[in-house]
Design a protein around this motif. Structure first.
Motif, short mmCIF file in Angstrom:
data_model
loop_
_atom_site.label_atom_id
_atom_site.label_comp_id
_atom_site.label_asym_id
_atom_site.label_seq_id
_atom_site.Cartn_x
_atom_site.Cartn_y
_atom_site.Cartn_z
N LEU A 104 2.52 1.78 -3.51
CA LEU A 104 1.62 2.31 -4.53
C LEU A 104 1.32 3.80 -4.31
O LEU A 104 1.16 4.55 -5.27
CB LEU A 104 0.33 1.49 -4.56
CG LEU A 104 0.51 0.01 -4.95
CD1 LEU A 104 -0.82 -0.71 -4.98
CD2 LEU A 104 1.23 -0.12 -6.29
N LYS A 105 1.29 4.23 -3.05
CA LYS A 105 1.15 5.67 -2.78
C LYS A 105 2.37 6.43 -3.28
O LYS A 105 2.25 7.54 -3.82
CB LYS A 105 0.96 5.90 -1.28
CG LYS A 105 -0.40 5.48 -0.75
CD LYS A 105 -0.53 5.76 0.74
CE LYS A 105 -1.89 5.32 1.27
NZ LYS A 105 -2.00 5.57 2.74
N GLN A 106 3.54 5.83 -3.11
CA GLN A 106 4.75 6.47 -3.61
C GLN A 106 4.77 6.50 -5.13
O GLN A 106 5.27 7.45 -5.75
CB GLN A 106 5.98 5.75 -3.04
CG GLN A 106 6.13 5.95 -1.54
CD GLN A 106 7.25 5.13 -0.94
OE1 GLN A 106 7.71 4.15 -1.52
NE2 GLN A 106 7.70 5.54 0.23
N CYS A 107 4.20 5.46 -5.75
CA CYS A 107 4.07 5.47 -7.21
C CYS A 107 3.17 6.61 -7.66
O CYS A 107 3.44 7.27 -8.67
CB CYS A 107 3.50 4.14 -7.70
SG CYS A 107 4.66 2.75 -7.60
N ASP A 108 2.08 6.86 -6.90
CA ASP A 108 1.20 7.98 -7.21
C ASP A 108 1.98 9.30 -7.21
O ASP A 108 1.80 10.15 -8.09
CB ASP A 108 0.07 8.08 -6.18
CG ASP A 108 -1.04 7.07 -6.42
OD1 ASP A 108 -1.19 6.61 -7.57
OD2 ASP A 108 -1.77 6.76 -5.45
N ALA A 109 2.85 9.46 -6.21
CA ALA A 109 3.62 10.69 -6.09
C ALA A 109 4.59 10.86 -7.26
O ALA A 109 4.74 11.97 -7.79
CB ALA A 109 4.39 10.70 -4.77
N TYR A 135 -3.50 -1.78 -9.80
CA TYR A 135 -2.95 -0.43 -9.94
C TYR A 135 -2.61 -0.14 -11.41
O TYR A 135 -2.93 0.91 -11.95
CB TYR A 135 -1.72 -0.27 -9.07
CG TYR A 135 -1.16 1.13 -9.03
CD1 TYR A 135 -1.65 2.05 -8.11
CD2 TYR A 135 -0.16 1.53 -9.91
CE1 TYR A 135 -1.15 3.35 -8.07
CE2 TYR A 135 0.34 2.82 -9.87
CZ TYR A 135 -0.15 3.72 -8.95
OH TYR A 135 0.34 5.01 -8.93
N PRO A 143 0.82 -1.22 0.00
CA PRO A 143 0.00 0.00 0.00
C PRO A 143 0.86 1.27 0.00
O PRO A 143 0.54 2.24 -0.70
CB PRO A 143 -0.83 -0.13 1.29
CG PRO A 143 -0.93 -1.61 1.50
CD PRO A 143 0.41 -2.15 1.09
N THR A 144 1.95 1.26 0.76
CA THR A 144 2.85 2.41 0.79
C THR A 144 3.57 2.56 -0.54
O THR A 144 3.73 3.68 -1.06
CB THR A 144 3.87 2.27 1.92
OG1 THR A 144 3.19 2.13 3.17
CG2 THR A 144 4.79 3.48 2.00
#
Length: 252
Positions: free
Chosen positions: A115-120, A169, A112-113
Protein backbone atom coordinates in the motif's frame (compact mmCIF):
# COMPACT_ATOMS: atom_id res chain seq x y z
CA UNK A 1 -12.18 -2.57 9.04
CA UNK A 2 -13.81 0.48 7.46
CA UNK A 3 -16.23 -0.48 4.74
CA UNK A 4 -17.98 2.89 4.45
CA UNK A 5 -16.72 5.24 1.76
CA UNK A 6 -17.39 8.39 3.79
CA UNK A 7 -16.23 8.18 7.39
CA UNK A 8 -17.23 11.79 8.19
CA UNK A 9 -20.98 11.15 7.98
CA UNK A 10 -22.15 10.73 11.54
CA UNK A 11 -24.63 8.19 12.78
CA UNK A 12 -28.17 9.54 12.56
CA UNK A 13 -27.39 12.02 9.76
CA UNK A 14 -30.42 12.96 7.65
CA UNK A 15 -30.02 11.24 4.28
CA UNK A 16 -31.23 14.39 2.51
CA UNK A 17 -28.26 16.36 3.83
CA UNK A 18 -25.62 14.00 2.46
CA UNK A 19 -23.78 15.00 -0.70
CA UNK A 20 -22.24 12.16 -2.69
CA UNK A 21 -18.68 13.00 -3.84
CA UNK A 22 -18.62 13.77 -7.55
CA UNK A 23 -15.88 11.19 -8.13
CA UNK A 24 -18.28 8.39 -7.16
CA UNK A 25 -20.66 9.44 -9.92
CA UNK A 26 -18.05 9.08 -12.66
CA UNK A 27 -17.54 5.58 -14.03
CA UNK A 28 -14.12 4.52 -15.28
CA UNK A 29 -14.38 2.39 -18.41
CA UNK A 30 -11.62 -0.16 -18.93
CA UNK A 31 -12.09 -0.47 -22.68
CA UNK A 32 -12.62 -4.23 -22.40
CA UNK A 33 -16.26 -4.28 -23.43
CA UNK A 34 -17.35 -7.53 -21.79
CA UNK A 35 -15.61 -6.65 -18.52
CA UNK A 36 -17.18 -3.20 -18.39
CA UNK A 37 -20.55 -4.83 -19.04
CA UNK A 38 -19.89 -7.32 -16.24
CA UNK A 39 -19.29 -4.37 -13.91
CA UNK A 40 -22.66 -2.86 -14.76
CA UNK A 41 -22.33 -1.48 -18.27
CA UNK A 42 -20.13 1.61 -17.93
CA UNK A 43 -17.10 0.30 -16.10
CA UNK A 44 -15.81 0.78 -12.58
CA UNK A 45 -17.12 3.00 -9.82
CA UNK A 46 -14.13 4.56 -8.00
CA UNK A 47 -13.51 2.86 -4.60
CA UNK A 48 -14.91 -0.52 -5.69
CA UNK A 49 -13.04 -3.66 -4.61
CA UNK A 50 -13.68 -6.72 -6.76
CA UNK A 51 -12.99 -10.33 -5.89
CA UNK A 52 -12.11 -12.27 -9.03
CA UNK A 53 -12.21 -16.04 -8.75
CA UNK A 54 -11.86 -18.74 -11.35
CA UNK A 55 -11.24 -22.42 -11.86
CA UNK A 56 -7.60 -23.47 -12.50
CA UNK A 57 -6.58 -22.89 -16.11
CA UNK A 58 -9.58 -20.71 -16.95
CA UNK A 59 -7.43 -17.72 -17.89
CA UNK A 60 -7.60 -15.43 -14.88
CA UNK A 61 -4.11 -14.03 -15.35
CA UNK A 62 -4.63 -13.55 -19.10
CA UNK A 63 -7.82 -11.60 -18.46
CA UNK A 64 -6.26 -9.40 -15.79
CA UNK A 65 -3.19 -8.58 -17.90
CA UNK A 66 -5.47 -7.69 -20.80
CA UNK A 67 -7.46 -5.45 -18.46
CA UNK A 68 -4.30 -3.73 -17.17
CA UNK A 69 -3.14 -3.07 -20.72
CA UNK A 70 -6.49 -1.59 -21.72
CA UNK A 71 -6.78 0.57 -18.60
CA UNK A 72 -3.35 2.03 -19.31
CA UNK A 73 -4.37 2.76 -22.90
CA UNK A 74 -7.32 4.77 -21.58
CA UNK A 75 -5.17 6.89 -19.26
CA UNK A 76 -5.36 5.03 -15.95
CA UNK A 77 -2.42 4.08 -13.75
CA UNK A 78 -2.66 0.29 -13.49
CA UNK A 79 -0.42 -2.07 -11.53
CA UNK A 80 -0.42 -5.86 -11.80
CA UNK A 81 1.05 -7.18 -8.55
CA UNK A 82 1.95 -10.86 -8.76
CA UNK A 83 2.75 -13.05 -5.80
CA UNK A 84 2.06 -16.14 -7.90
CA UNK A 85 4.49 -15.66 -10.80
CA UNK A 86 7.72 -13.70 -11.31
CA UNK A 87 7.63 -10.44 -13.23
CA UNK A 88 9.59 -12.24 -15.99
CA UNK A 89 6.81 -14.78 -16.37
CA UNK A 90 4.29 -11.93 -16.48
CA UNK A 91 6.38 -10.24 -19.17
CA UNK A 92 6.44 -13.39 -21.31
CA UNK A 93 2.65 -13.71 -21.10
CA UNK A 94 2.28 -10.04 -22.05
CA UNK A 95 4.50 -10.62 -25.08
CA UNK A 96 2.49 -13.67 -26.14
CA UNK A 97 -0.72 -11.65 -25.89
CA UNK A 98 0.85 -8.75 -27.85
CA UNK A 99 0.01 -6.26 -25.09
CA UNK A 100 1.68 -3.06 -26.25
CA UNK A 101 0.30 -0.20 -24.16
CA UNK A 102 2.34 -1.10 -21.10
CA UNK A 103 1.37 -1.26 -17.45
CA UNK A 104 3.18 -1.34 -14.14
CA UNK A 105 4.10 -4.55 -12.34
CA UNK A 106 5.12 -5.56 -8.85
CA UNK A 107 5.69 -8.64 -6.73
CA UNK A 108 5.00 -7.40 -3.19
CA UNK A 109 3.16 -9.75 -0.81
CA UNK A 110 3.52 -7.73 2.43
CA UNK A 111 0.33 -5.64 2.40
CA UNK A 112 1.53 -2.59 4.40
CA UNK A 113 4.51 -2.30 2.03
CA UNK A 114 2.29 -2.86 -0.99
CA UNK A 115 0.00 0.00 0.00
CA UNK A 116 2.95 2.35 0.56
CA UNK A 117 4.13 1.52 -2.94
CA UNK A 118 0.63 2.25 -4.21
CA UNK A 119 0.90 5.68 -2.56
CA UNK A 120 4.13 6.31 -4.47
CA UNK A 121 2.58 5.30 -7.80
CA UNK A 122 -0.45 7.50 -7.21
CA UNK A 123 1.82 10.44 -6.34
CA UNK A 124 3.65 10.00 -9.66
CA UNK A 125 0.36 9.88 -11.55
CA UNK A 126 -1.78 12.71 -10.15
CA UNK A 127 -5.29 12.93 -11.53
CA UNK A 128 -5.24 9.47 -13.06
CA UNK A 129 -7.65 6.71 -11.96
CA UNK A 130 -5.60 4.14 -10.03
CA UNK A 131 -6.06 0.36 -10.27
CA UNK A 132 -4.21 -2.36 -8.38
CA UNK A 133 -4.70 -5.96 -9.47
CA UNK A 134 -3.43 -8.51 -6.95
CA UNK A 135 -2.57 -12.10 -7.88
CA UNK A 136 -3.47 -13.56 -5.49
CA UNK A 137 -5.18 -13.05 -2.14
CA UNK A 138 -3.79 -16.31 -0.80
CA UNK A 139 -0.19 -15.09 -1.23
CA UNK A 140 -0.65 -11.93 0.84
CA UNK A 141 0.84 -11.36 4.28
CA UNK A 142 -0.99 -8.77 6.37
CA UNK A 143 2.05 -8.37 8.66
CA UNK A 144 0.20 -8.90 11.93
CA UNK A 145 2.31 -11.75 13.26
CA UNK A 146 6.04 -11.03 13.29
CA UNK A 147 8.74 -13.51 14.34
CA UNK A 148 11.73 -12.57 16.45
CA UNK A 149 13.92 -12.48 13.35
CA UNK A 150 11.72 -9.76 11.86
CA UNK A 151 9.99 -11.94 9.29
CA UNK A 152 6.24 -12.41 9.24
CA UNK A 153 4.03 -15.43 8.84
CA UNK A 154 0.43 -15.96 7.89
CA UNK A 155 -2.38 -17.80 9.58
CA UNK A 156 -6.01 -18.58 8.81
CA UNK A 157 -7.14 -14.97 9.22
CA UNK A 158 -4.41 -13.36 7.14
CA UNK A 159 -6.41 -13.31 3.90
CA UNK A 160 -9.35 -11.64 5.65
CA UNK A 161 -7.14 -8.99 7.24
CA UNK A 162 -5.24 -8.40 4.00
CA UNK A 163 -8.47 -7.90 2.05
CA UNK A 164 -9.77 -5.54 4.74
CA UNK A 165 -6.61 -3.41 4.45
CA UNK A 166 -6.92 -3.19 0.66
CA UNK A 167 -10.61 -2.35 0.98
CA UNK A 168 -9.93 0.43 3.48
CA UNK A 169 -7.28 1.84 1.16
CA UNK A 170 -9.62 1.94 -1.84
CA UNK A 171 -12.44 3.54 0.13
CA UNK A 172 -10.10 6.19 1.50
CA UNK A 173 -8.47 7.11 -1.82
CA UNK A 174 -11.32 6.38 -4.27
CA UNK A 175 -9.24 3.90 -6.23
CA UNK A 176 -10.01 0.37 -7.42
CA UNK A 177 -8.65 -3.06 -6.61
CA UNK A 178 -9.24 -6.42 -8.23
CA UNK A 179 -8.06 -9.25 -6.01
CA UNK A 180 -7.74 -12.73 -7.48
CA UNK A 181 -8.94 -15.48 -5.15
CA UNK A 182 -7.91 -19.06 -5.76
CA UNK A 183 -10.37 -21.96 -5.92
CA UNK A 184 -9.82 -25.69 -5.90
CA UNK A 185 -10.57 -28.09 -8.75
CA UNK A 186 -14.09 -28.51 -7.44
CA UNK A 187 -14.70 -24.78 -7.82
CA UNK A 188 -14.77 -24.07 -4.09
CA UNK A 189 -13.03 -20.91 -3.03
CA UNK A 190 -10.05 -21.18 -0.71
CA UNK A 191 -10.58 -19.33 2.55
CA UNK A 192 -13.53 -17.98 4.50
CA UNK A 193 -16.88 -17.18 2.88
CA UNK A 194 -16.59 -13.88 4.76
CA UNK A 195 -14.34 -12.70 1.93
CA UNK A 196 -17.26 -12.65 -0.51
CA UNK A 197 -19.23 -10.37 1.80
CA UNK A 198 -16.37 -7.92 2.29
CA UNK A 199 -16.09 -6.90 -1.37
CA UNK A 200 -18.31 -4.74 -3.58
CA UNK A 201 -18.25 -7.10 -6.55
CA UNK A 202 -17.50 -10.75 -7.19
CA UNK A 203 -16.75 -12.07 -10.68
CA UNK A 204 -16.05 -15.69 -11.52
CA UNK A 205 -14.39 -17.25 -14.57
CA UNK A 206 -14.97 -20.90 -15.45
CA UNK A 207 -14.68 -23.31 -18.36
CA UNK A 208 -17.91 -24.53 -19.96
CA UNK A 209 -18.11 -28.33 -19.89
CA UNK A 210 -21.81 -29.22 -20.13
CA UNK A 211 -22.93 -27.63 -23.41
CA UNK A 212 -21.37 -29.43 -26.37
CA UNK A 213 -21.52 -26.39 -28.67
CA UNK A 214 -19.88 -24.14 -26.11
CA UNK A 215 -17.48 -26.71 -24.66
CA UNK A 216 -14.15 -25.10 -23.82
CA UNK A 217 -15.59 -21.58 -23.75
CA UNK A 218 -14.79 -19.44 -20.78
CA UNK A 219 -17.77 -18.12 -18.86
CA UNK A 220 -17.41 -14.83 -16.98
CA UNK A 221 -20.20 -14.39 -14.43
CA UNK A 222 -21.12 -11.44 -12.24
CA UNK A 223 -22.09 -13.06 -8.95
CA UNK A 224 -22.29 -9.84 -6.95
CA UNK A 225 -22.16 -6.13 -7.76
CA UNK A 226 -23.26 -3.44 -5.36
CA UNK A 227 -22.91 -0.75 -8.01
CA UNK A 228 -24.31 -2.39 -11.11
CA UNK A 229 -26.34 -5.51 -10.51
CA UNK A 230 -25.50 -9.18 -10.90
CA UNK A 231 -26.68 -12.10 -13.00
CA UNK A 232 -24.65 -11.34 -16.13
CA UNK A 233 -22.83 -14.13 -17.99
CA UNK A 234 -20.39 -13.74 -20.88
CA UNK A 235 -19.24 -16.60 -23.10
CA UNK A 236 -15.70 -16.11 -24.37
CA UNK A 237 -13.31 -17.93 -26.65
CA UNK A 238 -9.72 -18.01 -25.43
CA UNK A 239 -6.83 -18.36 -27.84
CA UNK A 240 -3.13 -17.50 -27.82
CA UNK A 241 -3.91 -13.79 -28.21
CA UNK A 242 -6.62 -13.46 -25.56
CA UNK A 243 -10.40 -13.46 -25.26
CA UNK A 244 -13.15 -12.94 -27.81
CA UNK A 245 -16.78 -12.60 -26.75
CA UNK A 246 -19.22 -14.87 -28.59
CA UNK A 247 -22.40 -14.53 -26.52
CA UNK A 248 -23.83 -12.95 -23.40
CA UNK A 249 -26.79 -13.42 -21.09
CA UNK A 250 -27.84 -10.50 -18.92
CA UNK A 251 -30.55 -9.86 -16.36
CA UNK A 252 -30.58 -6.18 -17.35
Amino acid sequence: MKLNIRQDVGFGTDINSIEVPAILKTKVASGVDFFDAAMGGKGFTPSVVTLFTGTPGSGKTTMMLTLCNSLTARGAAAVFNSGEESVYQVKMVAERLHLRHGFMVGSETHVPTLLKQCDAVRARNPGKPFFIIVDSLQTLDDGKYRRKDGTTHTNGGSATRALAMITDYCKTHYCNAIVIGQVNKGGKMAGSNKLKHMVDAHLHLSVEEKDAELAGCRVLETLKNRFGGAGHAFFLRLNAHGFKEIARVSCA
